[in-house]
Design a protein around this motif. Structure first.
Motif, PDB file in Angstrom:
ATOM      1  N   LEU A   1       2.397   9.558  13.642  1.00 29.81           N
ATOM      2  CA  LEU A   1       3.103  10.237  14.735  1.00 29.81           C
ATOM      3  C   LEU A   1       4.359   9.476  15.128  1.00 29.81           C
ATOM      4  CD1 LEU A   1       0.124  11.225  17.082  1.00 29.81           C
ATOM      5  CD2 LEU A   1       1.457  12.745  15.587  1.00 29.81           C
ATOM      6  N   GLY A   2       4.268   8.131  15.029  1.00 30.86           N
ATOM      7  CA  GLY A   2       5.446   7.338  15.360  1.00 30.86           C
ATOM      8  C   GLY A   2       5.289   6.490  16.604  1.00 30.86           C
ATOM      9  N   PHE A   3       4.101   6.420  17.139  1.00 32.53           N
ATOM     10  CA  PHE A   3       3.860   5.531  18.298  1.00 32.53           C
ATOM     11  C   PHE A   3       2.407   5.057  18.283  1.00 32.53           C
ATOM     12  CE2 PHE A   3       3.696   9.994  19.715  1.00 32.53           C
ATOM     13  CZ  PHE A   3       2.440  10.079  20.303  1.00 32.53           C
ATOM     14  N   TYR A   4       2.133   3.989  19.047  1.00 28.77           N
ATOM     15  CA  TYR A   4       0.825   3.332  18.954  1.00 28.77           C
ATOM     16  C   TYR A   4       0.507   2.644  20.285  1.00 28.77           C
ATOM     17  CZ  TYR A   4      -3.022   0.592  16.984  1.00 28.77           C
ATOM     18  OH  TYR A   4      -4.256   0.064  16.717  1.00 28.77           O
ATOM     19  N   PRO A   5      -0.761   2.701  20.705  1.00 27.15           N
ATOM     20  CA  PRO A   5      -1.158   2.037  21.963  1.00 27.15           C
ATOM     21  C   PRO A   5      -1.361   0.547  21.752  1.00 27.15           C
ATOM     22  CG  PRO A   5      -3.058   3.122  20.977  1.00 27.15           C
ATOM     23  CD  PRO A   5      -1.889   3.438  20.092  1.00 27.15           C
ATOM     24  N   LEU A   6      -0.254  -0.183  21.662  1.00 29.14           N
ATOM     25  CA  LEU A   6      -0.356  -1.633  21.410  1.00 29.14           C
ATOM     26  C   LEU A   6      -1.307  -2.270  22.421  1.00 29.14           C
ATOM     27  CD1 LEU A   6       2.671  -3.988  20.712  1.00 29.14           C
ATOM     28  CD2 LEU A   6       0.625  -4.747  21.923  1.00 29.14           C
ATOM     29  N   ASN A   7      -1.092  -1.965  23.686  1.00 32.19           N
ATOM     30  CA  ASN A   7      -2.073  -2.316  24.722  1.00 32.19           C
ATOM     31  C   ASN A   7      -2.827  -1.030  25.052  1.00 32.19           C
ATOM     32  OD1 ASN A   7      -3.508  -2.630  27.074  1.00 32.19           O
ATOM     33  ND2 ASN A   7      -1.947  -3.916  28.066  1.00 32.19           N
ATOM     34  N   PRO A   8      -4.090  -0.918  24.601  1.00 33.98           N
ATOM     35  CA  PRO A   8      -4.782   0.364  24.745  1.00 33.98           C
ATOM     36  C   PRO A   8      -5.253   0.658  26.174  1.00 33.98           C
ATOM     37  CG  PRO A   8      -6.160  -1.233  23.610  1.00 33.98           C
ATOM     38  CD  PRO A   8      -4.845  -1.907  23.828  1.00 33.98           C
ATOM     39  N   ALA A   9      -4.875  -0.178  27.132  1.00 37.01           N
ATOM     40  CA  ALA A   9      -5.323   0.080  28.504  1.00 37.01           C
ATOM     41  C   ALA A   9      -4.167   0.128  29.486  1.00 37.01           C
ATOM     42  CB  ALA A   9      -6.337  -0.988  28.934  1.00 37.01           C
ATOM     43  N   ASP A  10      -2.940   0.199  28.990  1.00 34.88           N
ATOM     44  CA  ASP A  10      -1.820   0.237  29.948  1.00 34.88           C
ATOM     45  C   ASP A  10      -1.125   1.592  29.999  1.00 34.88           C
ATOM     46  OD1 ASP A  10      -0.299   0.296  27.652  1.00 34.88           O
ATOM     47  OD2 ASP A  10       0.941  -1.447  28.156  1.00 34.88           O
ATOM     48  N   GLY A  11      -1.669   2.578  29.278  1.00 40.88           N
ATOM     49  CA  GLY A  11      -1.103   3.921  29.374  1.00 40.88           C
ATOM     50  C   GLY A  11       0.248   4.064  28.690  1.00 40.88           C
ATOM     51  N   GLN A  12       0.613   3.105  27.853  1.00 39.10           N
ATOM     52  CA  GLN A  12       1.901   3.131  27.173  1.00 39.10           C
ATOM     53  C   GLN A  12       1.690   3.224  25.661  1.00 39.10           C
ATOM     54  OE1 GLN A  12       4.789   2.953  29.151  1.00 39.10           O
ATOM     55  NE2 GLN A  12       3.258   3.066  30.798  1.00 39.10           N
ATOM     56  N   TYR A  13       2.679   3.802  25.013  1.00 39.39           N
ATOM     57  CA  TYR A  13       2.678   3.824  23.548  1.00 39.39           C
ATOM     58  C   TYR A  13       3.990   3.214  23.067  1.00 39.39           C
ATOM     59  CZ  TYR A  13      -1.034   7.183  24.514  1.00 39.39           C
ATOM     60  OH  TYR A  13      -2.160   7.778  24.989  1.00 39.39           O
ATOM     61  N   VAL A  14       3.858   2.262  22.163  1.00 33.45           N
ATOM     62  CA  VAL A  14       5.028   1.577  21.613  1.00 33.45           C
ATOM     63  C   VAL A  14       5.478   2.343  20.375  1.00 33.45           C
ATOM     64  CG1 VAL A  14       5.772  -0.557  20.489  1.00 33.45           C
ATOM     65  CG2 VAL A  14       4.341  -0.647  22.544  1.00 33.45           C
ATOM     66  N   LEU A  15       6.784   2.518  20.232  1.00 33.61           N
ATOM     67  CA  LEU A  15       7.280   3.325  19.122  1.00 33.61           C
ATOM     68  C   LEU A  15       7.242   2.568  17.799  1.00 33.61           C
ATOM     69  CD1 LEU A  15      10.315   5.289  20.599  1.00 33.61           C
ATOM     70  CD2 LEU A  15       7.855   5.725  20.781  1.00 33.61           C
TER      71      LEU A  15
END
Lengths: 742, 742
Positions: free
Chosen positions: B665-679
């Motif tokens: 998809l082009g993004f990933y939950p580097l920190n899976p508990a902060d609600g962010q996805y890193v591109l």
């Protein structure tokens, strides 16, 4: 808790008879019985140690009548004489577990072992057993109905146990040290039982819950529990001795050590409730049955429940020893079948799943090969209100598996013994008006038993007997199947099932095919109809011969449904009596691998095992009934003793004891499915049997003069001579007076 | 069955977002999805054989999304690469069992093995395995979502399998003989699983019920079933090959052979429903899910359920191979957690007891050490409505045991991996608005995890790190506990628990203590604070070193919650990047006992195991994000192949696959508990993610010109440049357009 206002000393509902208690199942927790001081004194005649020595296989611990929990001490030994966890010959304890079998020949249960101790667990358990072992002495041990007590000097603790229906209550008084600990060991097992999965969880510093899933004699037995203490603890879990941290543990074998520290002289009370369904079930059971930590209150209630049971048979006599034997036999007769459901009606079924019924109370532990003979008939007199629940329990087992139970251990079919003896129990209950199950349903279940294609039952149907070359224990099976079929035929007739009646009546006569006139014994035949060769009536071998735990001498008499027919095979009463005399007078020698079950010998008569239990009463139906009286008295005197080693064989979940109860009363259900009792000889001056609807059946012994020879001269029922030396169940239940004149 | 009228092609409720489906739990049986032909075509991109070769450990059989039943073939081999029962390298079958693990490193389940065959059972099973073994060829084998098919020439049978949520449906077409038989084998087990008690009962000539109680990786696993056939059978029970008569069998291991005789060319359809609670539960499940014998109907429904799931990600691209990899990864991401409750809400709890809840659907099989990383975040986008049920399931586990699950296998805590990673999953669900559980209850459960006194968690609290001389895997534990604590702190802050926030925030920084500036690695310390000696960053050894299934090279990066903090430890971005570059470029040699889990190597980066999964995305937070893109593409291309041996390591219950889904998809939950996805870098021209409330989030790749170097030049969200190379979960769920310009 409901308080029953009891009529006189007892609730009408406490005694049996569906008519008086038709709408409710029995729940002892809802009874608060009022008993007289006389009744409480009766408890003193019960010695729970009788049968704990030798081969009796009883346990001395705390239990209420038909209770789910039997809280009792366990010795380290795993020998055959420790199937109840305990033998009087031992002097070491591992602790107190919550479930025990009374008088079986195989071991199982012993779930949730609890041991008060001091010191370091791993040091204390550093021995061959890997368990804490503590010495005790019979001098500092005592037991009475609902109570057990022992001093454990190694631990400096006084241990007391009591029980409710589904809970065990422990009181441990530690003294002289500040190191009070309690071990709960879920990995503990005996015989070929073993835990396969255990779980424990600390809910708070007073409370622990858990389960123990085991396999063994009972293939799948889940036991859930809650243990609650009146003092706070710290805790340490162990996995077979290895410390494990965490609020819970989930492994094959687990232990927990609860550390109470310095509580010297403050009694530590633990209440442990079981459930075979769920932890929530155990919690509910505990809340309902032991809402406090008042040990003495629970103990008193347990005693009252026993007093109610024992007072159903009020003995007037000066023979204190005989009274101890009698009331202890009554006590042992009222231990099983065990309560198996939770207080909310939930139970674990033979399909391995939880069910719920408000319609009946589920019982388990049906040792039917033993207990169909005298125990279940005794319950129809003394605990009629429970009979419906027991029949319904067996019918639920049928619903779950497609078959009635044969030997039901915790809702698992063990198939350990032969026959389909749920049949006579159910038929007896039906004709005595003690089951609410629709007769058509009953009949289908009975018929399913008889139409099985295993254990030679199909061969029996095909050949008219079980051929010895096709099936082991062929003679015993033929005889017992024939009897069970007689009971089916009886019900078929009542239900106007003429075809079934004819069919099963014919099968009931199969015993005739195996009677060998030449030797005068029941003898195996091959499928071609030839007698089995190398026949010896004294030969025994465990589970390899034509006879089940017995030989031809012992099994030839098993025709309880047609004694006349059996006599005719012998050629009439005279040769029949001659053979019967010889049974008792011949040499006791048996060749082969003699099972310890075959004990209590008088000649080749073996009272320590069940197949012969009706035999002394066969004399009663002849012109020489005095010979039966002689043997009955001999058996009462020599095979039942007021002593730990007092039972001549396994009590077999109460059957041995029930024989004694009937034989002391003076009558016996020779055919346990025909509603009749054959007279023997009473032991006591007078016994008043308390019955439903405030009726009493009194058995009296009177002397006709000073010259009595000890034999019964006459028996009268309500003043009239007894016909055919037999009274009916109805005669008893209507109340009245049976007078034996000596 | 309710028919949902779906908005456009799909139900709003089928996609997630509590707000739209707040009052009901998800029950796929109540959905009758209407899907377009496009969506059905998408199924063609799923190849269930991907991962069945090599170390992928996936299974090829029939299953619906998150279903209780995985009906799949089992090979005779018991090697490590057969933990799913099947490996593509095999060509022999034992049959089709109903439960399978996808991608685990340990084996279990494989309950209720069914095998169509011909001939005499005992002859056929007369081999070393004591089981019927049948040859097959991949040429005559196929699989697609919800369907599996294989020809068994030895049996002259064509076998087809499909499934509902709680049932497996078999269609066996025998041909050319009149000897159609089916074996059901409850004793079959693999790995260290074993049956301890089994039960089967024939209800009528079409129907069989039973249970299998097993112990193994899952300590106590009861499985109940009903099997119903569209043709009548005669039957023979066996106890490990020994014939047993009777309407039921109850023993440690049991089999039944069902004989259908001459049914040539008439398809034999068997429908088998499971329950983890009771036989009655299995009956109810079957009645609700498969009320007929229409195999094609069930197959079609299974395909529709998959089409609904797959259509949530609508890919527009010409790279057919990449689409197969992507949709297969999606498929593997939606296999677990598995539905664990019955259709009536009953479920087996971690306290070994049955419970019932209408409030949520119980799931089990939480492989949290793996799946907290990307799988659970993926579910928050794609299956939000299930997240509440999963959180509630974990909370029920907490109610039952006092702890949230760590690695929950059929409601048993296996404790097989480290960390308390239910924590980030729950915290993520809370902040994404996907749980209805009261936050205070959640917080108490999270805190209980962090305050355990085992696995060094107490040492971690005491020392500020886990001392290597007191606890194994000390570095990995320190790092993972610190991350989990960061998640707890996040919730504490939201709940205004200032003290807890401070406490857990401090623990979250513990990673700093173990960073050895001299070597540039996370390195163990003893309780005295000294570095562990004989340190080698390439050394591995299974479960004996400071690192869990890894070495210092692989674990040094595990600070997903404070990448800047980690950079600072290295001395800034430049040395951090230098080290990161070296991770991928250094020699792959590792000394020690290298676990097969450590696979998929690029330098010392080991994509075949989980600890490094976030590492390529660390580049995204630096000035050299193109290096991350390069590695992501390399991993997508080399570690995921369109081939049975296509996964570079265990799929680990979907985590490996979920990494691929995000990375494509082009993004990933580097920190899976902060609600962010890193591109990262998108794989496809366009993906339209269907979201609740009819929203769509579109990811597009566009070329800025013909001179693209393949790296992302710019990313815009709804036309605006993406800030910090990161988008939020809210950005996605609101719908919009993420455009990557190359």
């Amino acid at each position: 808790m409901k308080k029953h206002i009891l009529a006189g000393a007892f609730s009408v509902c406490a005694f049996g008879g569906l008519t008086s208690c038709a709408t409710s199942t029995v729940d002892d927790n809802n009874l608060e019985p009022v008993v007289s001081s006389f009744d409480i004194q009766t408890l003193g005649y019960v010695d729970p140690f009788i049968g704990t020595g030798g081969h009796g296989h009883t346990f001395p611990g705390a239990v209420v009548p038909f209770g789910m929990v039997q809280l009792s001490p366990d010795n380290p030994s795993k020998g055959w004489d420790w199937t109840s966890g305990y033998n009087y010959s031992d002097n070491q304890l591992l602790g107190f577990s919550h479930t025990h079998l009374s008088g079986t020949g195989v071991g199982d249960l012993l779930d949730v072992l609890v041991m008060p101790f001091r010191g370091e667990y791993n040091q204390r358990a550093d021995n061959d057993l890997g368990r804490i072992v503590s010495e005790y002495s019979h001098e500092n041990e005592s037991a009475s109905p609902g109570f057990y007590q022992v001093s454990l000097p190694d631990e400096q603790v006084e241990a007391e146990l009591t029980a409710t229906e589904r809970s065990g209550v422990h009181r441990y008084t530690f003294s002289g040290h500040d190191d009070a600990k309690v071990l709960i060991d879920l990995g503990y097992a005996q015989n070929f039982d073993k835990s396969v999965a255990t779980f424990m969880r600390v809910l708070d510093d007073h409370t622990l819950v858990g389960y123990r899933i085991s396999t063994g004699w009972s293939d799948f037995q889940p036991t859930y529990f809650i243990a609650q203490f009146n003092q706070p603890f710290s805790y340490q879990f162990y996995r077979e001795g290895e410390p494990q941290a965490g609020p819970f543990i989930n492994t094959e074998k687990s232990e927990v050590v609860l550390n109470f520290g310095d509580i010297a002289n403050q009694p530590l009370v633990a209440k442990v409730a079981l459930s075979y369904v769920s932890i929530d079930g155990a919690k509910q059971n505990l809340a309902a049955e032991v809402p406090h930590f008042d040990f003495d209150n629970i103990k008193q209630k347990a005693q009252q429940l026993w007093a109610v049971q024992l007072a159903k048979f009020k003995v007037t006599d000066n023979d204190e020893q005989a009274k101890r034997k009698f009331y202890t036999a009554l006590y042992h007769s009222f231990l099983a079948p065990q309560t198996f459901n939770d207080i909310d009606g939930s139970y674990f079924g033979a399909d391995g799943s939880a069910h719920n019924s408000q319609e009946f109370k589920r019982y388990s532990l049906f040792s039917l090969w033993d207990t169909f003979r005298a125990l279940h008939p005794l319950l129809t007199i003394s605990n009629g209100e429970r009979v419906n629940d027991m029949v319904s329990s067996m019918m639920a087992f049928y619903d779950e598996t497609g078959l009635l139970p044969s030997w039901d251990l915790m809702a698992n079919e063990t198939d350990v013994m032969i026959g389909y003896h749920a049949v006579p129990v159910i038929v007896d209950a039906y004709f005595k008006g003690l089951t609410k199950v629709a007769p058509e349903q009953l009949f289908q279940a009975l018929k399913a038993s008889a139409m099985q294609e295993r254990f030679g039952i199909d061969l029996f149907a095909k050949y008219g007997y079980v051929p010895s070359d096709l099936e082991v224990e062929a003679v015993s099976k033929t005889l017992e199947y024939a009897f069970d079929d007689w009971a089916i035929a009886r019900l078929a007739k009542a239900l106007n099932k003429e075809k079934d009646y004819q069919y099963f009546s014919q099968r009931a006569q199969s015993f005739k095919t195996l009677f060998d006139k030449q030797t005068g014994f029941m003898r195996g035949k091959t499928k071609t109809g030839d007698w089995v060769q190398n026949f010896s009536p004294t030969h025994v071998d465990h589970r390899t011969t034509d006879y089940t735990e017995a030989n031809a001498w012992q099994y030839t008499w098993f025709v309880p449904h047609d004694v006349n027919g059996l006599m005719a095979l012998f050629g009439g009463e005279a040769p029949f009596l001659e053979k019967l005399d010889t049974l008792f007078s011949t040499d006791s020698f048996m060749e082969g691998d003699v099972s310890p079950d075959i004990s209590g010998l008088i000649g080749q008569y073996a009272h320590g095992n069940e197949p012969v239990h009706h035999v002394p009463y066969m004399y009663s139906l002849t012109s020489q009934k005095w010979k039966g009286e002689q043997r009955i008295k001999e058996i009462r005197d020599t095979m039942y003793r007021d002593d730990p080693d007092g039972l001549s064989g396994n009590d077999d979940v109460g059957q041995m004891s029930a024989w004694y109860v009937f034989s002391a009363l003076g009558f016996y259900p020779l055919n346990p499915a025909d509603g009749q009792y054959v007279l023997g000889t009473p032991q006591f001056e007078q016994v008043d049997i308390q019955l439903p609807k405030n009726k009493t059946f009194t058995v009296k012994s009177v002397l006709s003069g000073e010259t009595s020879d000890g034999y019964v001269k006459q028996a009268t029922l309500n003043g009239k001579p007894v016909n055919m030396n037999t009274i009916s169940h109805n005669d008893v239940m209507q109340g009245g007076e049976l007078v034996f004149t000596f």
